[in-house]
Write a protein that holds these residues in place. Structure first.
Motif, PDB file in Angstrom:
ATOM      1  N   HIS A 257      21.766 -30.872  34.465  1.00 54.66           N
ATOM      2  CA  HIS A 257      22.654 -29.900  33.810  1.00 54.66           C
ATOM      3  C   HIS A 257      24.115 -30.306  33.958  1.00 54.66           C
ATOM      4  O   HIS A 257      24.900 -30.237  32.997  1.00 54.66           O
ATOM      5  CB  HIS A 257      22.414 -28.514  34.402  1.00 54.66           C
ATOM      6  N   ASP A 258      24.506 -30.726  35.187  1.00 59.74           N
ATOM      7  CA  ASP A 258      25.902 -31.091  35.410  1.00 59.74           C
ATOM      8  C   ASP A 258      26.297 -32.344  34.646  1.00 59.74           C
ATOM      9  O   ASP A 258      27.464 -32.493  34.257  1.00 59.74           O
ATOM     10  CB  ASP A 258      26.137 -31.289  36.909  1.00 59.74           C
ATOM     11  N   ARG A 260      24.755 -33.265  31.802  1.00 60.24           N
ATOM     12  CA  ARG A 260      24.611 -32.989  30.370  1.00 60.24           C
ATOM     13  C   ARG A 260      25.873 -32.341  29.786  1.00 60.24           C
ATOM     14  O   ARG A 260      26.269 -32.636  28.659  1.00 60.24           O
ATOM     15  CB  ARG A 260      23.408 -32.074  30.157  1.00 60.24           C
ATOM     16  N   THR A 261      26.497 -31.460  30.611  1.00 56.43           N
ATOM     17  CA  THR A 261      27.670 -30.743  30.106  1.00 56.43           C
ATOM     18  C   THR A 261      28.817 -31.682  29.710  1.00 56.43           C
ATOM     19  O   THR A 261      29.311 -31.625  28.569  1.00 56.43           O
ATOM     20  CB  THR A 261      28.137 -29.712  31.129  1.00 56.43           C
ATOM     21  N   ALA A 264      27.694 -33.842  26.740  1.00 54.86           N
ATOM     22  CA  ALA A 264      27.669 -33.084  25.480  1.00 54.86           C
ATOM     23  C   ALA A 264      29.092 -32.865  24.955  1.00 54.86           C
ATOM     24  O   ALA A 264      29.345 -32.947  23.732  1.00 54.86           O
ATOM     25  CB  ALA A 264      26.978 -31.743  25.695  1.00 54.86           C
ATOM     26  N   THR A 265      30.000 -32.621  25.897  1.00 56.89           N
ATOM     27  CA  THR A 265      31.399 -32.447  25.484  1.00 56.89           C
ATOM     28  C   THR A 265      31.949 -33.727  24.874  1.00 56.89           C
ATOM     29  O   THR A 265      32.618 -33.711  23.824  1.00 56.89           O
ATOM     30  CB  THR A 265      32.253 -32.033  26.695  1.00 56.89           C
ATOM     31  N   GLU A 293      36.583 -35.940  31.307  1.00 55.75           N
ATOM     32  CA  GLU A 293      35.130 -35.833  31.467  1.00 55.75           C
ATOM     33  C   GLU A 293      34.577 -37.053  32.207  1.00 55.75           C
ATOM     34  O   GLU A 293      33.657 -36.932  33.043  1.00 55.75           O
ATOM     35  CB  GLU A 293      34.456 -35.703  30.096  1.00 55.75           C
ATOM     36  N   HIS A 424      29.584 -22.572  37.160  1.00 56.78           N
ATOM     37  CA  HIS A 424      28.708 -23.741  37.057  1.00 56.78           C
ATOM     38  C   HIS A 424      29.211 -24.671  35.960  1.00 56.78           C
ATOM     39  O   HIS A 424      29.402 -24.273  34.813  1.00 56.78           O
ATOM     40  CB  HIS A 424      27.285 -23.286  36.738  1.00 56.78           C
ATOM     41  N   GLY A 425      29.399 -25.913  36.357  1.00 56.61           N
ATOM     42  CA  GLY A 425      29.807 -26.916  35.376  1.00 56.61           C
ATOM     43  C   GLY A 425      31.294 -26.975  35.137  1.00 56.61           C
ATOM     44  O   GLY A 425      31.744 -27.594  34.178  1.00 56.61           O
ATOM     45  N   SER A 426      32.098 -26.381  35.994  1.00 54.29           N
ATOM     46  CA  SER A 426      33.536 -26.473  35.827  1.00 54.29           C
ATOM     47  C   SER A 426      34.000 -27.878  36.035  1.00 54.29           C
ATOM     48  O   SER A 426      33.389 -28.674  36.712  1.00 54.29           O
ATOM     49  CB  SER A 426      34.245 -25.514  36.801  1.00 54.29           C
TER      50      SER A 426
END
Length: 476
Positions: A257-258, A260-261, A264-265, A293, A424-426
């Motif tokens: 998840h971390d 992917r964010t 994806a950005t 990123e 989450h994911g900041s």
């Protein structure tokens, strides 16, 4: 030259225990058989001694009644009649020059003179041997007659029938020992096979436990006490495996998840930018955004590599004595610029000498300070404290702000765990900072604790003293 370790061959416990039962039974039965055999042999010999000793007294009385050697030669039938019901008993009456006055027995060629033993006590049986009668028990005594003549009375009891009985008994004992050992071995096999049923049951239960059913446990109810400790140990191991598997699954999910964010950005921003012609400023903005990123991914990967090294004990410690007050002052100066954005003041109190790896010490405290600044209330103070005790050196980081709920206190040091799910994911928070702090303290064989109440949260690092002797060693 390196020695090749000996390879131990596997063995079947059931067979080994069966053989052990049989060997133990063979040993016990053999000892019992030997004891019974010797007891019987001693009893038969005692009976022979009683028999010939009793007859000796009777013949001495008959000699007294006869009165002279001449009467003895003349009335030999009197002496022979006494032994008619005693086969295997031989009698000899010898004169003063050991001439034969009278005798009895089917062995006419018995050399009675050879059966006499010099120095034997009168009336005391002893072992003797003759070519005519073989092994025997003998007894002798002198008897003075009324004529003044002295006769020597000799009685011998052949051991032939006694030895025949003992030989038959010996065969019976050997058969009993052999059959008994086989029976005990067979019973031992059945008992052992029955006793190993719980072991096989535990093995079957363990073989059915796989990754998808790690919650299953070995059933030890009603089992033998000796196996309960083994089953309990296996169940505790399964508990640890289940927790580790759950953490690994959650870790993999959180990591995906971390990662992917930001990916994806990057992908969406690049696709949107390339969907039509852009100006140079727009391309530069895209590149700057992508760099942020990339930095996030870089921090995540570096943290993951650090945790992987600590998990596998590959992080080498270079322990030295650190002035905690001085180090905390440097860190306070470094983070003060970030703290000024929220009008937060950083103070340093106390002093201590910490035995730790300098780089890892700075990283652990920096993570706590960064975490404190992130959650501190604006216009508050973040306190850095150092405390010295004979056994430990402690460093505390205290901030004012929203307290951590009790249900989160035991989990905040887990990887990717965030008490505030909305964060989450900041971009700045990978969820690994506190996990790294915990790993660093484990490398130093220290502890990290947290207390959160009454609007204050305090993280405490406790470093053990007297560790310089083991510096520059690889942790275990």
């Amino acid at each position: 030259m390196n020695r090749v370790p000996a390879v131990k061959s596997p063995y079947v416990l059931l067979v080994r225990l069966t053989v052990a039962f049989a060997v133990a039974a063979l040993l016990v039965f053999s000892l019992m058989g030997a004891y019974l055999y010797r007891s019987l042999a001693h009893e038969l010999e005692r009976r022979d001694d009683v028999e010939i000793s009793g007859k000796l007294a009777q013949f001495r009385q008959l000699l007294t009644d006869a009165g002279s050697f001449e009467a003895v030669r003349r009335d030999q039938s009197v002496f022979r009649e006494v032994l008619l019901s005693h086969p295997g008993v031989y009698l000899a009456i010898l004169g003063e020059r050991r001439e034969l006055l009278a005798h009895h027995g089917s062995k006419t060629v018995v050399e009675f003179q050879t059966l006499l033993r010099q120095g034997s006590l009168p009336g005391v049986p002893y072992s003797c041997k003759s070519g005519a009668i073989g092994d025997a028990r003998c007894v002798s005594a002198s008897q003075k007659l009324r004529s003044g003549e002295v006769a020597q009375v000799l009685l011998s009891r052949s051991a032939l029938d006694r030895q025949s009985l003992l030989q038959s008994y010996r065969i019976d004992i050997l058969l009993a020992v052999a059959i008994g050992s086989l029976l005990v071995g067979a019973l031992g096999y059945l008992i052992t096979r029955r006793g190993l049923v719980p072991v096989k049951s535990i093995g079957r239960q363990a073989s059915r436990i796989e990754a998808h059913n790690l919650s299953d446990r070995l059933d030890i109810d009603g089992g033998p006490v000796e196996l309960q400790e083994i089953a309990s140990s296996v169940n505790r191991m399964l508990d640890r495996l289940e927790r580790a598997f759950v953490r690994l699954s959650q870790f993999s999910s959180d990591l995906a998840h971390d990662m992917r964010t930001p990916l994806a950005t990057l992908l969406s921003a690049s696709q949107i930018t390339l969907s039509r012609t852009r100006t140079i400023d727009e391309y530069e903005a895209l590149i700057e955004s992508n760099i942020e990123e990339y930095e996030q991914l870089q921090r995540l990967i570096e943290n993951m590599l650090f945790l992987a090294r600590t998990d596998n004990a590959q992080q080498v410690l270079n322990v030295s004595e650190i002035n905690a007050e001085s180090e905390l002052g440097r860190l306070a100066s470094y983070f003060q610029g970030l703290a000024d954005e929220s009008n937060i003041r950083i103070t340093v109190q106390g002093s201590a000498l910490v035995e730790a790896d300098t780089g890892l010490f700075r990283r652990a405290v920096s993570n706590l300070v960064s975490n404190a600044l992130e959650h501190a209330t604006p216009d508050s103070t973040v306190e850095l404290r150092a405390l010295q005790t004979p056994q430990h050196a402690s460093v505390e980081v205290v901030n004012c702000g929203k307290v951590i709920a009790p249900e989160h206190l035991g989990k905040i040091f887990e990887r990717f765990y965030r008490a505030d799910a909305s964060r989450h994911g900041s971009a700045k928070n990978t969820g690994l900072g506190l996990a790294i702090v915990k790993s660093i303290m484990q490398l130093h064989r220290g502890t990290v604790d947290v207390e959160s109440a009454a609007g204050r949260t305090a993280f405490s690092l406790r470093f053990p003293r007297n560790t310089l002797k083991s510096s520059k060693t690889q942790p275990t």
